[in-house]
Design a protein around this motif. Sequence first.
Motif, PDB file in Angstrom:
ATOM      1  N   GLY A 169       0.813  -1.215   0.000  1.00 52.07           N
ATOM      2  CA  GLY A 169       0.000   0.000   0.000  1.00 52.07           C
ATOM      3  C   GLY A 169       0.840   1.256   0.000  1.00 52.07           C
ATOM      4  N   THR A 170       1.864   1.276  -0.867  1.00 46.91           N
ATOM      5  CA  THR A 170       2.776   2.418  -0.907  1.00 46.91           C
ATOM      6  C   THR A 170       3.116   2.808  -2.338  1.00 46.91           C
ATOM      7  OG1 THR A 170       4.722   0.972  -0.799  1.00 46.91           O
ATOM      8  CG2 THR A 170       3.863   1.829   1.294  1.00 46.91           C
ATOM      9  N   VAL A 171       3.684   4.003  -2.471  1.00 41.86           N
ATOM     10  CA  VAL A 171       4.269   4.492  -3.716  1.00 41.86           C
ATOM     11  C   VAL A 171       5.749   4.716  -3.466  1.00 41.86           C
ATOM     12  CG1 VAL A 171       4.315   6.368  -5.411  1.00 41.86           C
ATOM     13  CG2 VAL A 171       2.124   5.598  -4.452  1.00 41.86           C
ATOM     14  N   SER A 172       6.600   4.191  -4.354  1.00 43.49           N
ATOM     15  CA  SER A 172       8.042   4.424  -4.257  1.00 43.49           C
ATOM     16  C   SER A 172       8.466   5.472  -5.264  1.00 43.49           C
ATOM     17  CB  SER A 172       8.827   3.136  -4.522  1.00 43.49           C
ATOM     18  OG  SER A 172       8.654   2.209  -3.476  1.00 43.49           O
ATOM     19  N   ILE A 173       9.288   6.407  -4.816  1.00 42.25           N
ATOM     20  CA  ILE A 173       9.940   7.364  -5.707  1.00 42.25           C
ATOM     21  C   ILE A 173      11.435   7.080  -5.629  1.00 42.25           C
ATOM     22  CG2 ILE A 173      10.402   9.780  -6.227  1.00 42.25           C
ATOM     23  CD1 ILE A 173       7.775  10.519  -4.934  1.00 42.25           C
ATOM     24  N   LEU A 174      12.008   6.605  -6.731  1.00 43.72           N
ATOM     25  CA  LEU A 174      13.436   6.331  -6.812  1.00 43.72           C
ATOM     26  C   LEU A 174      14.089   7.487  -7.564  1.00 43.72           C
ATOM     27  CD1 LEU A 174      13.299   2.543  -7.838  1.00 43.72           C
ATOM     28  CD2 LEU A 174      13.100   3.554  -5.558  1.00 43.72           C
ATOM     29  N   SER A 175      15.070   8.124  -6.940  1.00 44.17           N
ATOM     30  CA  SER A 175      15.693   9.317  -7.522  1.00 44.17           C
ATOM     31  C   SER A 175      17.169   9.076  -7.795  1.00 44.17           C
ATOM     32  CB  SER A 175      15.543  10.517  -6.575  1.00 44.17           C
ATOM     33  OG  SER A 175      14.185  10.781  -6.323  1.00 44.17           O
ATOM     34  N   ASP A 176      17.584   9.395  -9.012  1.00 40.83           N
ATOM     35  CA  ASP A 176      18.985   9.321  -9.427  1.00 40.83           C
ATOM     36  C   ASP A 176      19.675  10.607  -8.984  1.00 40.83           C
ATOM     37  OD1 ASP A 176      21.379   9.022 -10.703  1.00 40.83           O
ATOM     38  OD2 ASP A 176      20.593   9.083 -12.730  1.00 40.83           O
ATOM     39  N   THR A 177      20.666  10.482  -8.109  1.00 39.39           N
ATOM     40  CA  THR A 177      21.295  11.651  -7.511  1.00 39.39           C
ATOM     41  C   THR A 177      22.809  11.593  -7.676  1.00 39.39           C
ATOM     42  OG1 THR A 177      19.538  11.702  -5.848  1.00 39.39           O
ATOM     43  CG2 THR A 177      21.505  13.021  -5.401  1.00 39.39           C
ATOM     44  N   VAL A 178      23.420  12.716  -8.053  1.00 37.67           N
ATOM     45  CA  VAL A 178      24.872  12.809  -8.183  1.00 37.67           C
ATOM     46  C   VAL A 178      25.459  13.180  -6.818  1.00 37.67           C
ATOM     47  CG1 VAL A 178      26.796  13.974  -9.303  1.00 37.67           C
ATOM     48  CG2 VAL A 178      24.729  13.441 -10.613  1.00 37.67           C
ATOM     49  N   ILE A 179      26.364  12.343  -6.339  1.00 35.25           N
ATOM     50  CA  ILE A 179      27.006  12.556  -5.043  1.00 35.25           C
ATOM     51  C   ILE A 179      28.416  13.095  -5.268  1.00 35.25           C
ATOM     52  CG2 ILE A 179      27.658  11.497  -2.853  1.00 35.25           C
ATOM     53  CD1 ILE A 179      24.653  11.424  -3.442  1.00 35.25           C
ATOM     54  N   GLN A 180      28.703  14.246  -4.680  1.00 38.31           N
ATOM     55  CA  GLN A 180      30.032  14.854  -4.814  1.00 38.31           C
ATOM     56  C   GLN A 180      30.999  14.235  -3.793  1.00 38.31           C
ATOM     57  OE1 GLN A 180      30.869  16.866  -7.209  1.00 38.31           O
ATOM     58  NE2 GLN A 180      28.787  17.159  -8.020  1.00 38.31           N
ATOM     59  N   PRO A 181      32.282  14.152  -4.111  1.00 34.79           N
ATOM     60  CA  PRO A 181      33.261  13.626  -3.153  1.00 34.79           C
ATOM     61  C   PRO A 181      33.311  14.492  -1.892  1.00 34.79           C
ATOM     62  CG  PRO A 181      34.196  13.792  -5.357  1.00 34.79           C
ATOM     63  CD  PRO A 181      32.895  14.521  -5.399  1.00 34.79           C
ATOM     64  N   PRO A 182      33.565  13.891  -0.732  1.00 36.96           N
ATOM     65  CA  PRO A 182      33.688  14.691   0.502  1.00 36.96           C
ATOM     66  C   PRO A 182      34.928  15.579   0.447  1.00 36.96           C
ATOM     67  CG  PRO A 182      34.310  12.410   0.890  1.00 36.96           C
ATOM     68  CD  PRO A 182      33.729  12.461  -0.488  1.00 36.96           C
ATOM     69  N   PRO A 183      34.989  16.603   1.288  1.00 34.74           N
ATOM     70  CA  PRO A 183      36.120  17.551   1.244  1.00 34.74           C
ATOM     71  C   PRO A 183      37.489  16.900   1.448  1.00 34.74           C
ATOM     72  CG  PRO A 183      34.314  18.411   2.562  1.00 34.74           C
ATOM     73  CD  PRO A 183      33.954  17.000   2.245  1.00 34.74           C
ATOM     74  N   ASN A 184      37.527  15.827   2.227  1.00 38.31           N
ATOM     75  CA  ASN A 184      38.821  15.188   2.521  1.00 38.31           C
ATOM     76  C   ASN A 184      39.138  14.035   1.574  1.00 38.31           C
ATOM     77  OD1 ASN A 184      36.824  13.529   3.406  1.00 38.31           O
ATOM     78  ND2 ASN A 184      37.788  12.988   5.360  1.00 38.31           N
ATOM     79  N   ALA A 185      38.375  13.915   0.480  1.00 39.71           N
ATOM     80  CA  ALA A 185      38.593  12.823  -0.474  1.00 39.71           C
ATOM     81  C   ALA A 185      39.886  13.056  -1.259  1.00 39.71           C
ATOM     82  CB  ALA A 185      37.414  12.726  -1.434  1.00 39.71           C
ATOM     83  N   PRO A 186      40.499  11.984  -1.756  1.00 40.11           N
ATOM     84  CA  PRO A 186      41.707  12.137  -2.603  1.00 40.11           C
ATOM     85  C   PRO A 186      41.410  12.981  -3.832  1.00 40.11           C
ATOM     86  CG  PRO A 186      41.375   9.852  -1.954  1.00 40.11           C
ATOM     87  CD  PRO A 186      40.144  10.579  -1.536  1.00 40.11           C
ATOM     88  N   ALA A 187      42.426  13.582  -4.382  1.00 41.63           N
ATOM     89  CA  ALA A 187      42.250  14.467  -5.546  1.00 41.63           C
ATOM     90  C   ALA A 187      41.712  13.708  -6.749  1.00 41.63           C
ATOM     91  CB  ALA A 187      43.585  15.119  -5.883  1.00 41.63           C
ATOM     92  N   THR A 188      41.926  12.387  -6.781  1.00 46.14           N
ATOM     93  CA  THR A 188      41.466  11.586  -7.916  1.00 46.14           C
ATOM     94  C   THR A 188      39.991  11.195  -7.799  1.00 46.14           C
ATOM     95  OG1 THR A 188      42.251   9.607  -6.776  1.00 46.14           O
ATOM     96  CG2 THR A 188      43.755  10.634  -8.363  1.00 46.14           C
TER      97      THR A 188
END
Length: 342
Positions: A169-188
């Motif tokens: 008895g539900t509706v699902s909304i699936l969303s495609d989202t771009v996740i940015q690297p965290p501030p302390n992530a490697p430069a690559t």
Amino acid sequence: MKNHNIATTFSAVLYFVCMMNCHAQTGKKLLLALSKADHTLAIVDPATLKVLGRVPVGIDPHEVVASSDGKIAYVAIYGGGTLHEINVIDLVNKKALPTIDTRPLFGPHDVTYVHDKLWFTAEGSKAVGRYNPATSNLDWSMGTGQDRTHMLHVTADARKIYTTNMSSGTVSILSDTVIQPPPNAPATAKPRTDWFQKVIPASVGSEGFDVLPDGSKLWTAASSDGSITVVNLRTKTQEKKIDAKVMGANRLKFTPDGKYAFVSSLSTGDLFIIEVSTQKQIKKLSLGRGAAGILMDTDGTRAFVACSADNYIAVVDLKTFEVTSKLDVGGVPDGMAWSIAK
């Protein structure tokens, strides 16, 4: 005699051109309709309502969609959530092509074609899957964790997926989202894509649904209590539940202008017509013993409603809201779609 021959030749050429043009016009847009009892896909000329051909499909066909170029049809073979096939039909030559095996996803039910890929619900696996015809493989899937993930809508940009989960008895909304690297992530490190789900409560038995043409809201009708749940797709919340009394609701479709919602009842055979602006029923048509699939004509003139229990498809005029004709595509008709050649 020479003039007579020229006239005869000219007439023959005109006839040939006319026949070619007529063929092009009738072949450009086709109505596809499934027969559950006969296990066939009927290919219909929507102008004349004549069946141009029938192609055998699997033992429990439920929904159908055509590729964006109108040359290929895909038919979900459901089996109550136990089967694992999508049939592929060559619409030009009216013949079956090699079948898609959806395993490890089971119970394909609804299908749609967006961004040159085939998307489908896998009810038996509580998931949504995607098949890439260019590579002939399943290239993505996501679980909903909900019971009986059944019907499907994918936005034109392929960034959002809407499904109804009947038993939950539900509706699902699936969303495609771009996740940015965290501030302390490697430069690559690079941005990555992830999918997130928002589950919205509706009523048990919420099955058929549609999205308004402007993409703002989703309506889904429930067979259990006859209600219609209105979901605000911008806020991803339940906006309202309408006591529409559409008992046994099976499918819900908006007219192309978004002014009316058609709801079919599999248990009563009624077709309910509801004005969207007032959310009030303006008409009820008794079509037989059980009404199921609904398909709106792309030109906004007709609706096709599968009267499964009575073995015909009713054609409803969208101006008068009256049945104008009946179409025989085989026993227990249900899923329908348009094929538009490009």
